[in-house]
Scaffold this active site. Structure first.
Site, mmCIF file in Angstrom:
data_model
loop_
_atom_site.group_PDB
_atom_site.id
_atom_site.type_symbol
_atom_site.label_atom_id
_atom_site.label_comp_id
_atom_site.label_asym_id
_atom_site.label_seq_id
_atom_site.Cartn_x
_atom_site.Cartn_y
_atom_site.Cartn_z
ATOM 1 N N CYS A 156 44.247 47.664 93.238
ATOM 2 C CA CYS A 156 42.789 47.819 93.105
ATOM 3 C C CYS A 156 42.177 46.842 92.115
ATOM 4 C CB CYS A 156 42.443 49.240 92.660
ATOM 5 S SG CYS A 156 42.708 50.415 93.959
HETATM 6 N N1 CO8 Z 1 40.848 69.567 102.552
HETATM 7 C C1 CO8 Z 1 40.715 70.761 101.955
HETATM 8 N N2 CO8 Z 1 41.379 71.112 100.823
HETATM 9 C C2 CO8 Z 1 42.209 70.193 100.291
HETATM 10 C C3 CO8 Z 1 42.400 68.922 100.864
HETATM 11 C C4 CO8 Z 1 41.673 68.615 102.054
HETATM 12 N N3 CO8 Z 1 41.785 67.427 102.656
HETATM 13 N N4 CO8 Z 1 43.277 68.221 100.105
HETATM 14 C C5 CO8 Z 1 43.619 69.024 99.097
HETATM 15 N N5 CO8 Z 1 42.991 70.221 99.195
HETATM 16 C C6 CO8 Z 1 43.104 71.381 98.323
HETATM 17 C C7 CO8 Z 1 44.456 71.469 97.662
HETATM 18 O O1 CO8 Z 1 45.376 72.122 98.489
HETATM 19 C C8 CO8 Z 1 44.147 72.244 96.397
HETATM 20 O O2 CO8 Z 1 44.120 73.610 96.697
HETATM 21 P P1 CO8 Z 1 44.665 74.690 95.621
HETATM 22 O O3 CO8 Z 1 43.752 74.551 94.436
HETATM 23 O O4 CO8 Z 1 44.526 75.979 96.362
HETATM 24 O O5 CO8 Z 1 46.085 74.296 95.325
HETATM 25 C C9 CO8 Z 1 42.707 71.841 96.046
HETATM 26 O O6 CO8 Z 1 42.157 71.275 97.251
HETATM 27 C C10 CO8 Z 1 42.619 70.838 94.942
HETATM 28 O O7 CO8 Z 1 43.524 69.709 95.221
HETATM 29 P P2 CO8 Z 1 43.699 68.502 94.248
HETATM 30 O O8 CO8 Z 1 43.977 68.982 92.876
HETATM 31 O O9 CO8 Z 1 44.653 67.518 94.857
HETATM 32 O O10 CO8 Z 1 42.219 67.864 94.341
HETATM 33 P P3 CO8 Z 1 41.437 67.006 93.305
HETATM 34 O O11 CO8 Z 1 40.257 67.775 92.873
HETATM 35 O O12 CO8 Z 1 42.317 66.395 92.270
HETATM 36 O O13 CO8 Z 1 40.920 65.800 94.242
HETATM 37 C C11 CO8 Z 1 41.454 63.491 94.702
HETATM 38 C C12 CO8 Z 1 41.834 64.973 94.904
HETATM 39 C C13 CO8 Z 1 40.116 63.266 95.402
HETATM 40 C C14 CO8 Z 1 42.517 62.626 95.326
HETATM 41 C C15 CO8 Z 1 41.287 63.190 93.190
HETATM 42 O O14 CO8 Z 1 42.415 63.667 92.487
HETATM 43 C C16 CO8 Z 1 41.148 61.718 92.892
HETATM 44 O O15 CO8 Z 1 40.273 61.041 93.381
HETATM 45 N N6 CO8 Z 1 41.992 61.193 92.010
HETATM 46 C C17 CO8 Z 1 41.948 59.792 91.614
HETATM 47 C C18 CO8 Z 1 42.553 58.996 92.681
HETATM 48 C C19 CO8 Z 1 42.464 57.516 92.428
HETATM 49 O O16 CO8 Z 1 41.595 56.990 91.788
HETATM 50 N N7 CO8 Z 1 43.413 56.850 92.968
HETATM 51 C C20 CO8 Z 1 43.444 55.449 92.891
HETATM 52 C C21 CO8 Z 1 44.255 55.040 94.050
HETATM 53 S S1 CO8 Z 1 43.692 53.669 94.792
HETATM 54 C C22 CO8 Z 1 44.519 52.288 94.248
HETATM 55 O O17 CO8 Z 1 44.961 52.138 93.184
HETATM 56 C C23 CO8 Z 1 44.716 51.227 95.264
HETATM 57 C C24 CO8 Z 1 46.060 51.306 95.839
HETATM 58 C C25 CO8 Z 1 46.213 50.267 96.879
HETATM 59 C C26 CO8 Z 1 45.416 50.539 98.130
HETATM 60 C C27 CO8 Z 1 46.294 51.038 99.218
HETATM 61 C C28 CO8 Z 1 45.556 51.175 100.526
HETATM 62 C C29 CO8 Z 1 46.110 52.258 101.394
#
Ligand code: CO8
Length: 373
Positions: A156
């Protein structure tokens, strides 16, 4: 002392986009078919049933409403869930070259530069469609640029690290002007069957012209006042795809050969790291955060950006101070902060300052402080 400027930017946005509802409908069709065809194992307890995704969760957790993609049909087909991008012959332009050309031409036009003014091309992105010949050399040749070209990958943060390389090259005299291009086809390495991450990414390409301040002839130029880059190893965002995969057939096609992350951990660890990076960078340059008009942040998660902006500004940001494009584009990896910059810089007056900031896998982060010329 010679200063480097960003004198033009360009953007390629794919023609097709996918809304959260469309993506979730496809994902849920896959889940329901999986659970139906594995009903017996699920009943016996030998297999866990899959759980549906939800548009409301996606928007609340990430701020993403839709994403642009290179191929919508392949992604949304529940039998496939992978973009269909047919291989091309070696005589045809590659797909990353094609998207690069659109963004590069806009950046050249905005910077008032001709092909013969450019001495180098850096293609900097998360996923390169082949190891060699370099995509950048293909782009260089397609544009008719003399000089040199190379590819680089810092996930990124590729665009800000590319900016550092380009600024160094023009300041040292190795080149008069450089095109930095970020062709991101994130959907090619996204596991659309993974509920936790199937909504995160989109595709786009950005380009920037970097040249010496004294050669800039456009009203669009921003002087690069300083660049600060940091890296710190983490397995929390990882992709094990690589040329050695074939050396152990047991791992071929496994899901770790796609994007995998611990999203919660990334959120918790990267927010303080980036807040500290920008604050220390501003301090080292004697710039107070109150002097900044805008933060063009990496576009991964809305809450993440709001928190970082709060850490830098010391108060709640207003929308125009940290513009959001991830609602329409999702995370486009290295292109994200540059899309935000490209679409939100026209109102800058001479002397006004802002920060372009990337962060992501590695971990890697880059802070670029710029001032409108
Ligand atoms: N629908 C409904 N519910 C869901 C879903 C879904 N799709 N997914 C998860 N849930 C549920 C979970 O089961 C969980 O339920 P419970 O509380 O009952 O266990 C609840 O939602 C909460 O789950 P999470 O804790 O996982 O959710 P978050 O609030 O943390 O949100 C995110 C998830 C959106 C992923 C968030 O953590 C986030 O954005 N984190 C930062 C990510 C980030 O910035 N990453 C950078 C990566 S990108 C990068 O560096 C580039 C890489 C190279 C590119 C590659 C290209 C492919």
């Amino acid at each position: 002392m010679t200063k480097a400027v960003i004198s033009g930017t360009g953007l390629y946005t794919p023609a097709q986009s996918i809304s959260n509802d469309e993506l979730v409908a496809s994902f849920n069709a896959y889940v329901n078919e999986f659970n139906r065809s594995h009903a017996r194992e699920i009943e016996e307890g030998s297999l866990a049933a899959l759980t549906e995704s939800s548009s409301a969760f996606i928007e609340k957790a990430s701020g993403i409403k839709s994403r642009f993609v290179m191929d919508k049909a392949g992604i949304l087909d529940p039998q496939r869930m992978v973009p269909y991008l047919p291989e091309r012959s070696n005589d045809e332009p590659g797909i990353q070259c094609e998207m690069s050309l659109v963004a590069a031409r806009e950046a050249l036009e905005q910077s008032n530069k001709k092909i013969e003014d450019i001495d180098g091309v850096i293609v900097a992105c998360s996923n390169l469609q082949r190891p060699y010949p370099a995509i950048s050399i293909e782009v260089q040749t397609a544009l008719g640029i003399q000089g040199f070209a190379y590819d680089m990958n810092v996930a990124c943060s590729s665009a800000t690290f590319g900016l550092q390389a380009a600024a160094s090259a023009v300041i040292s005299g190795a080149a008069r002007a450089i095109l930095v291009i970020n062709p991101e086809i994130c959907t090619g390495h996204l596991n659309f069957r993974d509920r936790d991450s199937h909504f995160i990414f989109g595709d786009a390409c950005t380009a920037m012209v970097v040249e010496r301040a004294e050669t800039a002839t456009t009203d669009n130029a921003f002087e690069i006042l300083g660049i600060k880059l940091i890296t710190s190893f983490s397995n929390n965002i990882r992709n094990n795809f690589g040329f050695l995969n074939r050396a152990d057939a047991s791992g071929e096609g496994a899901l770790d050969k796609l994007f995998v992350q611990q999203g919660r951990k990334v959120f918790k660890e990267v927010v303080p790291m980036v807040g500290q990076l920008i604050n220390e960078h501003l301090d080292s340059m004697g710039i107070a955060s109150g002097q900044l008009k805008r933060l063009w942040l990496h576009q991964a998660n809305l809450s993440m950006n709001q928190l970082i902006a709060r850490k830098v500004l010391g108060r709640e940001p207003v929308d125009a101070e940290a513009p959001v494009i991830l609602d329409r584009y999702a995370n486009t990896s290295s292109a994200g902060s540059i899309i935000a910059f490209h679409l939100n810089k026209a109102d800058f007056k001479a002397g006004e300052m802002g920060v372009i900031c990337s962060f992501g896998a590695g971990y890697s982060a880059g802070s670029v402080i710029i001032r409108k010329c």
